[in-house]
Design an enzyme around this catalytic site. Structure first.
Site, PDB file in Angstrom:
ATOM      1  N   ASP A 197       0.907  -1.190  -0.100  1.00  0.00           N
ATOM      2  CA  ASP A 197      -0.114   0.159   0.004  1.00  0.00           C
ATOM      3  C   ASP A 197       0.815   1.163   0.058  1.00  0.00           C
ATOM      4  OD1 ASP A 197      -3.133   0.912   0.474  1.00  0.00           O
ATOM      5  OD2 ASP A 197      -1.616   2.283   1.885  1.00  0.00           O
ATOM      6  N   ASN A 242      -2.621  12.695  -4.445  1.00  0.00           N
ATOM      7  CA  ASN A 242      -3.464  13.128  -5.115  1.00  0.00           C
ATOM      8  C   ASN A 242      -4.359  14.516  -5.113  1.00  0.00           C
ATOM      9  OD1 ASN A 242      -4.255  10.591  -7.010  1.00  0.00           O
ATOM     10  ND2 ASN A 242      -5.254   9.834  -5.499  1.00  0.00           N
ATOM     11  N   HIS A 290      -5.145  13.990  -9.633  1.00  0.00           N
ATOM     12  CA  HIS A 290      -5.109  12.745 -10.044  1.00  0.00           C
ATOM     13  C   HIS A 290      -4.325  12.169 -10.934  1.00  0.00           C
ATOM     14  CE1 HIS A 290      -8.424  11.712  -6.995  1.00  0.00           C
ATOM     15  NE2 HIS A 290      -8.809  13.086  -7.112  1.00  0.00           N
ATOM     16  N   ASP A 327      -2.335   8.750 -10.870  1.00  0.00           N
ATOM     17  CA  ASP A 327      -2.244   7.756 -11.908  1.00  0.00           C
ATOM     18  C   ASP A 327      -0.722   7.394 -12.069  1.00  0.00           C
ATOM     19  OD1 ASP A 327      -4.830   7.472 -11.761  1.00  0.00           O
ATOM     20  OD2 ASP A 327      -5.523   8.520 -13.557  1.00  0.00           O
ATOM     21  N   GLU A 329      -4.690   2.186  -4.364  1.00  0.00           N
ATOM     22  CA  GLU A 329      -3.400   2.362  -4.399  1.00  0.00           C
ATOM     23  C   GLU A 329      -2.730   1.013  -3.717  1.00  0.00           C
ATOM     24  OE1 GLU A 329      -4.913   4.347  -0.565  1.00  0.00           O
ATOM     25  OE2 GLU A 329      -5.440   3.931  -2.621  1.00  0.00           O
TER      26      GLU A 329
END
Length: 326
Positions: free
Chosen positions: A203, A211, A216, A220, A246
């Protein structure tokens, strides 16, 4: 004339060297529908169509004079009703009573011609049937080739669809569905052969801040970059997947607890040392679990998840095995 010759199953007549009829049997008279008196003394040409007269002058008489015989001459005669009847004629000359006589035997050709026509018709139909069969076979072959091509295309499409169904669109890694199938296989292999395997749940630390701070799209890009790092660092047999958001997983076949913990520690360092141009730096927390007797697909995931949250509680950027917190 001999009685047997008179009623023989073939026509018979004799002509002199000039072509006048001297004798004729009843069979020939019956075929033509004449009385004997109507033919005796008549010239043979009186029975012949114009084309047959030409044949007699150009072929029949020259061959009789040169060779004394004629064999299998196809010729037609007119009957009393002025209809043309086809015959096959054989003739031979001889001396009789001090003069040259030509004896002729004729056989009706109508049935033979009908048979030949029927044979030719049958042959033509057979040839047409063979052609149609060849065309049908060629068409069938073409259809089979088209079917095979379509099947291959369909298999390729299905393979592509299967690949898409197992692939995460953003990162290109395997997705959660594929991971779940492979996890089931590893559990089954353990139950059958006792083969060890381990599991990592990875994680990203503080991903929400990435973000919120950079947007975003950058988030990505970070996910894609991390996917590349995970694939580069893990072994060819390991199965790296995007578990959701994530979170990532790595299924480690034939891997003990110690080996899994060592790999996870190295993965922590690989992520931290990677170049993160858009955000400067990134770390991950990793939960590790190794399948043991009595475990299930669900329990090993729960154990890895518990280890992950323990790693986050203990400062993040680290890997913890479930055995260490249990």
């Amino acid at each position: 004339m001999d009685e047997r010759l008179r009623i023989a199953p073939c026509g018979f007549f004799s002509i002199d060297e000039k072509g006048f009829v001297m004798e004729v049997n009843e069979t020939f008279l019956e075929w033509l529908g004449y009385e004997e008196e109507a033919l005796i003394g008549k010239h043979i040409e009186s029975l012949l169509p114009r084309g047959a007269i030409l044949i007699f002058h150009s072929y029949f008489f020259p061959n009789i004079n040169l060779y004394g015989c004629v064999e299998e001459l196809f010729i037609s005669c007119r009957n009393a009703g002025d209809q043309s009847i086809p015959f096959l004629l054989n003739a031979k000359s001889r001396e009789w009573g001090g003069q040259k006589v030509i004896d002729c035997i004729v056989v009706q050709m109508k049935k033979r011609m009908d048979y030949e026509i029927e044979l030719r018709t049958t042959k033509r139909r057979m040839e047409e049937a063979y052609r149609e069969q060849e065309q049908a076979l060629a068409k069938l072959k073409q259809i089979n080739q088209e079917i095979e091509a379509k099947q291959a295309e369909l298999m390729a499409i299905n393979s592509g669809l299967l690949e898409l169904s197992h692939t995460d669109k953003l990162t290109g890694l395997r997705n959660r569905r594929f991971f779940q199938e492979k996890l089931e296989e590893q559990v089954q292999l353990y139950n059958q052969e006792g083969t060890d395997f381990s599991l990592l749940i990875i994680d990203i630390d503080f991903f929400k801040q990435v973000n919120d701070t950079y947007g975003h799209q950058v988030g990505d890009n970070v996910l894609v970059h991390l996917a590349n790092v995970l694939e580069s660092y893990t072994r060819p047999a390991d199965i790296v997947s995007r578990f959701g958001g994530e979170e990532f997983t790595a299924l480690l076949p034939q891997t003990t607890a110690d080996e899994a913990k060592m790999l996870a520690d190295g993965l922590n360092q690989a992520v931290e040392q990677s170049v993160w141009e858009e955000i400067g730096s990134l770390t991950v927390s990793i939960g590790v679990a190794t399948f043991t007797a009595g475990d299930t697909e669900t329990s090993i995931l729960v154990h890895a998840d518990q280890a992950l949250y323990a790693a986050k509680r203990n400062g993040r950027n680290r890997a913890l095995h479930f055995d260490e917190i249990n």
